[in-house]
Write a protein that holds these residues in place. Structure first.
Motif, PDB file in Angstrom:
ATOM      1  N   GLN B  37     -43.199  45.482  17.540  1.00 28.44           N
ATOM      2  CA  GLN B  37     -42.435  45.595  18.774  1.00 28.44           C
ATOM      3  C   GLN B  37     -43.187  44.919  19.905  1.00 28.44           C
ATOM      4  OE1 GLN B  37     -41.942  49.544  20.437  1.00 28.44           O
ATOM      5  NE2 GLN B  37     -40.152  48.930  21.627  1.00 28.44           N
ATOM      6  N   GLY B  40     -39.542  42.774  25.454  1.00 30.21           N
ATOM      7  CA  GLY B  40     -38.442  41.824  25.593  1.00 30.21           C
ATOM      8  C   GLY B  40     -37.915  41.253  24.293  1.00 30.21           C
ATOM      9  N   LEU B  41     -38.621  41.490  23.212  1.00 31.54           N
ATOM     10  CA  LEU B  41     -38.206  40.933  21.920  1.00 31.54           C
ATOM     11  C   LEU B  41     -37.666  41.997  20.984  1.00 31.54           C
ATOM     12  CD1 LEU B  41     -41.153  38.460  21.278  1.00 31.54           C
ATOM     13  CD2 LEU B  41     -38.899  37.960  22.235  1.00 31.54           C
ATOM     14  N   GLY B  42     -37.689  43.243  21.394  1.00 27.83           N
ATOM     15  CA  GLY B  42     -37.253  44.305  20.501  1.00 27.83           C
ATOM     16  C   GLY B  42     -38.208  44.435  19.330  1.00 27.83           C
ATOM     17  N   LEU B  43     -37.685  44.827  18.188  1.00 28.22           N
ATOM     18  CA  LEU B  43     -38.480  44.941  16.974  1.00 28.22           C
ATOM     19  C   LEU B  43     -38.128  43.789  16.039  1.00 28.22           C
ATOM     20  CD1 LEU B  43     -38.149  47.984  18.116  1.00 28.22           C
ATOM     21  CD2 LEU B  43     -38.905  48.633  15.812  1.00 28.22           C
ATOM     22  N   LEU B  45     -38.837  42.179  12.085  1.00 28.12           N
ATOM     23  CA  LEU B  45     -39.255  42.545  10.742  1.00 28.12           C
ATOM     24  C   LEU B  45     -40.394  41.652  10.259  1.00 28.12           C
ATOM     25  CD1 LEU B  45     -38.584  44.375   8.281  1.00 28.12           C
ATOM     26  CD2 LEU B  45     -37.100  42.505   7.487  1.00 28.12           C
TER      27      LEU B  45
END
Lengths: 113, 114
Positions: B37, B40-43, B45
């Protein structure tokens, strides 16, 4: 490849006011959609999910979301916000890989109350 | 209920050093995931495993490796850490064998590479 956009990075609302957090997705097939909430220093908790059926889904803590295929949207709503709702909210889409539930997340919206 | 346990909670690591982030689940889920995480990029994978003995690459796998020796454990290893790997790392699991379901997340590991 699928993508998820949360246009609002920050939102501030007064306690008792209504809330709508926007989420738009780009995905070719029927999406499986989720909203997660992250309180400060915590992991992610599922608020609600949409797999099929009724396009208005109810979640925990009084939240609901509506799937609108024509708008490629899955906006999260709450009629009356409580101070404890201050957190970061993530919209996510499942890439429909039948072997797993790999999620693509939006960038998140931080809610201040 | 334990669910997913991650360790350590936080760590400061010197660049060039190796480290393994641990993840254990007690739900007997077949699938496990590692996300990072970033603001600004979220999560995003990193790696995933659909069943014990198999792993796959996610969106951002470079610099990371995983193994899945059994159902419960899914460690993430940084062989030679770099500052860009400073992030919060989340392990997740799901029971994906039979139907659509949600993923369950751990509390996260905050890693700072200096």
């Amino acid at each position: 490849a699928q993508s998820v956009t949360q246009p609002d990075i920050h939102i501030t609302v007064s306690e008792g006011a209504s809330l709508e957090l926007r989420c738009n997705y780009s995905y070719g097939a029927t999406p499986y959609l989720f909203w997660y909430v992250q309180s400060p220093g915590q992991g992610l908790q599922l608020l609600l999910k949409y797999f099929s059926g009724d396009t208005l889904v109810q979640g925990i803590k009084g939240f609901e979301a509506e799937f609108k295929r024509s708008q490629s949207s899955f906006n999260l709503r709450k009629p009356s916000v409580h101070w404890s709702d201050a957190a970061e909210y993530f919209c996510a889409v499942d890439d429909d890989n039948n072997a797993g539930n790999m999620l693509t997340f939006g960038g998140g919206t931080r809610l201040m109350v | 209920t334990a669910g997913i346990t991650q360790a350590p909670t936080s760590q400061i690591l010197a660049a060039g050093r190796s480290m393994t982030l641990r993840c254990t689940q007690d739900m007997r889920h077949n699938a496990m995931y590692w996300y990072r995480q970033d603001l600004g990029l979220g999560l995003r994978l990193i790696h995933y495993s659909n069943t014990a003995g198999t792993t796959g690459k996610g969106e951002v796998p470079d610099g990371y490796s995983v193994s899945r020796a059994n159902t419960d454990d899914f460690p993430l290893t940084l062989a030679s850490a770099v500052p860009s790997q400073t992030s919060v790392y989340f392990c997740a699991s799901s029971d994906s064998k039979n139907s659509r379901t949600e993923a369950f997340f751990g509390q996260g590991t905050r890693l700072t590479v200096v």
